[in-house]
Design a protein around this motif. Sequence first.
Motif, PDB file in Angstrom:
ATOM      1  N   GLY A  39      21.869  43.293  58.592  1.00  0.00           N
ATOM      2  CA  GLY A  39      21.459  42.088  57.868  1.00  0.00           C
ATOM      3  C   GLY A  39      22.073  41.755  56.434  1.00  0.00           C
ATOM      4  O   GLY A  39      21.727  40.920  55.634  1.00  0.00           O
ATOM      5  N   THR A  40      23.106  42.493  56.235  1.00  0.00           N
ATOM      6  CA  THR A  40      23.881  42.594  54.878  1.00  0.00           C
ATOM      7  C   THR A  40      24.745  41.749  55.243  1.00  0.00           C
ATOM      8  O   THR A  40      25.372  41.213  56.233  1.00  0.00           O
ATOM      9  N   ARG A  41      25.534  41.125  54.052  1.00  0.00           N
ATOM     10  CA  ARG A  41      26.783  40.283  54.272  1.00  0.00           C
ATOM     11  C   ARG A  41      27.947  40.968  54.666  1.00  0.00           C
ATOM     12  O   ARG A  41      28.491  42.179  54.427  1.00  0.00           O
ATOM     13  N   GLN A  42      28.745  40.361  55.605  1.00  0.00           N
ATOM     14  CA  GLN A  42      29.952  40.563  56.493  1.00  0.00           C
ATOM     15  C   GLN A  42      31.119  39.674  55.772  1.00  0.00           C
ATOM     16  O   GLN A  42      31.043  38.507  55.819  1.00  0.00           O
ATOM     17  N   PRO A  43      31.780  40.556  55.258  1.00  0.00           N
ATOM     18  CA  PRO A  43      32.969  39.491  54.564  1.00  0.00           C
ATOM     19  C   PRO A  43      33.772  38.847  55.839  1.00  0.00           C
ATOM     20  O   PRO A  43      33.925  39.339  56.993  1.00  0.00           O
ATOM     21  N   VAL A  44      34.358  37.717  55.307  1.00  0.00           N
ATOM     22  CA  VAL A  44      34.999  37.152  56.498  1.00  0.00           C
ATOM     23  C   VAL A  44      36.488  37.637  56.763  1.00  0.00           C
ATOM     24  O   VAL A  44      36.957  37.142  57.519  1.00  0.00           O
ATOM     25  N   HIS A  45      37.016  38.395  55.915  1.00  0.00           N
ATOM     26  CA  HIS A  45      38.173  38.995  55.875  1.00  0.00           C
ATOM     27  C   HIS A  45      38.356  40.509  55.506  1.00  0.00           C
ATOM     28  O   HIS A  45      37.299  40.702  54.350  1.00  0.00           O
ATOM     29  N   THR A  46      39.503  40.986  55.442  1.00  0.00           N
ATOM     30  CA  THR A  46      39.925  42.135  54.768  1.00  0.00           C
ATOM     31  C   THR A  46      41.382  41.940  54.459  1.00  0.00           C
ATOM     32  O   THR A  46      42.123  41.604  55.171  1.00  0.00           O
ATOM     33  N   VAL A  47      41.680  42.105  52.890  1.00  0.00           N
ATOM     34  CA  VAL A  47      42.931  42.008  52.479  1.00  0.00           C
ATOM     35  C   VAL A  47      43.822  43.279  52.565  1.00  0.00           C
ATOM     36  O   VAL A  47      42.807  44.241  51.695  1.00  0.00           O
ATOM     37  N   TYR A  48      44.812  43.578  52.697  1.00  0.00           N
ATOM     38  CA  TYR A  48      45.460  44.945  52.519  1.00  0.00           C
ATOM     39  C   TYR A  48      46.627  44.747  51.576  1.00  0.00           C
ATOM     40  O   TYR A  48      47.277  44.009  51.635  1.00  0.00           O
ATOM     41  N   VAL A  49      46.442  45.534  50.512  1.00  0.00           N
ATOM     42  CA  VAL A  49      47.525  45.770  49.620  1.00  0.00           C
ATOM     43  C   VAL A  49      47.934  47.264  49.356  1.00  0.00           C
ATOM     44  O   VAL A  49      46.959  48.117  49.069  1.00  0.00           O
ATOM     45  N   PRO A  50      49.249  47.386  49.520  1.00  0.00           N
ATOM     46  CA  PRO A  50      49.528  48.933  49.515  1.00  0.00           C
ATOM     47  C   PRO A  50      49.269  49.468  47.965  1.00  0.00           C
ATOM     48  O   PRO A  50      49.217  48.860  46.988  1.00  0.00           O
ATOM     49  N   GLY A  51      49.039  50.863  48.115  1.00  0.00           N
ATOM     50  CA  GLY A  51      48.597  51.657  47.051  1.00  0.00           C
ATOM     51  C   GLY A  51      49.375  51.502  45.787  1.00  0.00           C
ATOM     52  O   GLY A  51      49.069  51.898  44.686  1.00  0.00           O
ATOM     53  N   ASP A  52      50.909  51.394  46.014  1.00  0.00           N
ATOM     54  CA  ASP A  52      51.630  51.320  44.876  1.00  0.00           C
ATOM     55  C   ASP A  52      51.869  50.003  44.337  1.00  0.00           C
ATOM     56  O   ASP A  52      52.684  49.823  43.423  1.00  0.00           O
ATOM     57  N   VAL A  53      51.207  49.100  45.024  1.00  0.00           N
ATOM     58  CA  VAL A  53      51.349  47.685  44.319  1.00  0.00           C
ATOM     59  C   VAL A  53      50.315  47.174  43.727  1.00  0.00           C
ATOM     60  O   VAL A  53      50.207  46.119  42.852  1.00  0.00           O
ATOM     61  N   ILE A  54      49.116  47.705  44.146  1.00  0.00           N
ATOM     62  CA  ILE A  54      47.691  47.094  43.305  1.00  0.00           C
ATOM     63  C   ILE A  54      47.683  47.152  41.928  1.00  0.00           C
ATOM     64  O   ILE A  54      48.349  48.127  41.269  1.00  0.00           O
ATOM     65  N   GLU A  55      47.251  46.081  41.291  1.00  0.00           N
ATOM     66  CA  GLU A  55      47.252  46.006  39.910  1.00  0.00           C
ATOM     67  C   GLU A  55      45.960  45.531  39.264  1.00  0.00           C
ATOM     68  O   GLU A  55      45.329  45.005  40.334  1.00  0.00           O
ATOM     69  N   PRO A  56      45.564  45.648  38.180  1.00  0.00           N
ATOM     70  CA  PRO A  56      44.332  44.819  37.800  1.00  0.00           C
ATOM     71  C   PRO A  56      44.243  43.422  38.021  1.00  0.00           C
ATOM     72  O   PRO A  56      42.913  42.956  38.473  1.00  0.00           O
ATOM     73  N   GLY A  57      45.242  42.792  38.173  1.00  0.00           N
ATOM     74  CA  GLY A  57      44.964  41.361  38.440  1.00  0.00           C
ATOM     75  C   GLY A  57      45.538  40.900  39.610  1.00  0.00           C
ATOM     76  O   GLY A  57      45.854  39.760  40.026  1.00  0.00           O
ATOM     77  N   THR A  58      45.641  41.858  40.543  1.00  0.00           N
ATOM     78  CA  THR A  58      46.145  41.447  41.998  1.00  0.00           C
ATOM     79  C   THR A  58      45.267  40.579  42.699  1.00  0.00           C
ATOM     80  O   THR A  58      45.834  39.595  43.306  1.00  0.00           O
ATOM     81  N   LEU A  59      43.919  40.517  42.447  1.00  0.00           N
ATOM     82  CA  LEU A  59      42.848  39.538  43.124  1.00  0.00           C
ATOM     83  C   LEU A  59      43.177  38.244  42.863  1.00  0.00           C
ATOM     84  O   LEU A  59      43.171  37.163  43.411  1.00  0.00           O
ATOM     85  N   ARG A  60      43.235  38.158  41.256  1.00  0.00           N
ATOM     86  CA  ARG A  60      43.558  36.924  40.573  1.00  0.00           C
ATOM     87  C   ARG A  60      44.706  36.195  40.811  1.00  0.00           C
ATOM     88  O   ARG A  60      44.667  35.013  41.239  1.00  0.00           O
ATOM     89  N   SER A  61      45.952  37.018  41.145  1.00  0.00           N
ATOM     90  CA  SER A  61      47.072  36.470  41.499  1.00  0.00           C
ATOM     91  C   SER A  61      47.192  35.997  42.963  1.00  0.00           C
ATOM     92  O   SER A  61      47.642  35.044  43.217  1.00  0.00           O
ATOM     93  N   TRP A  62      46.485  36.930  43.976  1.00  0.00           N
ATOM     94  CA  TRP A  62      46.495  35.987  45.322  1.00  0.00           C
ATOM     95  C   TRP A  62      45.765  34.610  45.478  1.00  0.00           C
ATOM     96  O   TRP A  62      46.068  34.094  46.021  1.00  0.00           O
TER      97      TRP A  62
END
Length: 432
Positions: A39-62
């Motif tokens: 009964g909890t929220r299910q996200p509509v997707h999963t976004v994959y970002v490599p561990g060496d690429v992730i940054e504080p602003g990654t989501l906003r950049s996407w």
Amino acid sequence: MGQQEKVATSLAGAVSEEISASLAAVDAELASRYPGDPGTRQPVHTVYVPGDVIEPGTLRSWGDQALAALDEHAPDAASFAAVLGIPEELAGPVHDRVRAKLEREPVEDLRIDFEDGYGPRPDAEEDRAAARAARLVAEAYANGTAAPYTGIRMKCMEAGVRDRGIRTTDVFLSGLMEAGGLPDGLVLTLPKVTYPEQVTAFVHLLEAFEKAHGLDAGRIGFEIQIETSQSILAADGTAAVARMIDAARGRATGLHYGTFDYSACVGVSAAYQASDHPAADHAKAVMQVAAAGTGVRVSDGSTNVLPVGPTGQVHEAWRLHYGLTRRALARAYYQGWDMHPGHLPTRYAAVYAFYREGLEPAAARLAAYAAKAGGDVMDEPATAKALSGYLLRGIDCGALDTEEVARLTGLTRADLDAFASPRRGDLTVTAP
């Protein structure tokens, strides 16, 4: 006053008691093994970002890159709808909601990848990357910029990378604990599972971590990624994925289909590896049946066709992604993977069109059912459950508004929840 009907019986009450006693173990197993959707929220997707690429602003950049793609290749509602074949009456609402979503919450579920998207690295380098990922996740939750769900995909439990996967999991979780604790939206993904014993081993790892930090038993759940044929059909002919859910001992939250690893495993040539291949349909159908009623959710995989390049090429990739997403939704795969910012516009367009085009019919059927008003479709309690679930998923992802659903159905969110998640054995929930 009419004559009272005589009721005749032949069996003593002890018979019913004996039958109930004989089924007590089955009753307990049903309640434990098949608790129903959480009964909890299910996200509509999963976004994959490599561990060496992730940054504080990654989501906003996407989100910004997705908006820029819209501005360049489909700058208004009419052009966007024309590319995807969205009906004219939905063009404006879908376009406006997609843009609002990309501005407000472009990513619903983020997975920082330390497996295929990251590859083999020196141990010291992966240690630093895992510790950094923990710090960035903790900071994002603290400042309100995190996706609703966030976690990592570690390397699998196969011998060659097992120790590295265990250590990365430990480093990441320990970093979160050092930063203040595990966030509510934490999600771990265990890839390339072939045997249920690998799931059991991962459960042991999580149990050890919980004990070391004094956490509640079962605090940490995880997704099982289905990427091998042996996870669908074991050597003895049984559905191994069902045994994997059992081996997780209540910790499994999802089954994620790995489009390209699975396709390659069964011999599909590269040109035909896609989520709508018959081999993919078979695997996901087995996953779906194995997970039904357990509270474990199924996610579709991804497409590797990226919406980049000239406008015509982007439009072609958008149509492919939109069509695959709509196809998955019709088959009750309400989640998938997105591998590029350019996939976000069509992910949300497909999801929003799916829920908005069915809003009024679903609301009318549910309202009639709740009011016992009848209509041209004779719905049953199980259908009311499906209708409520449909509306709730639409609300959770932003396709629908709570107020418009309440106006059309006369039902509150609590009413919808009651229809969508009735108590076991009681599908006759009636809204007040």
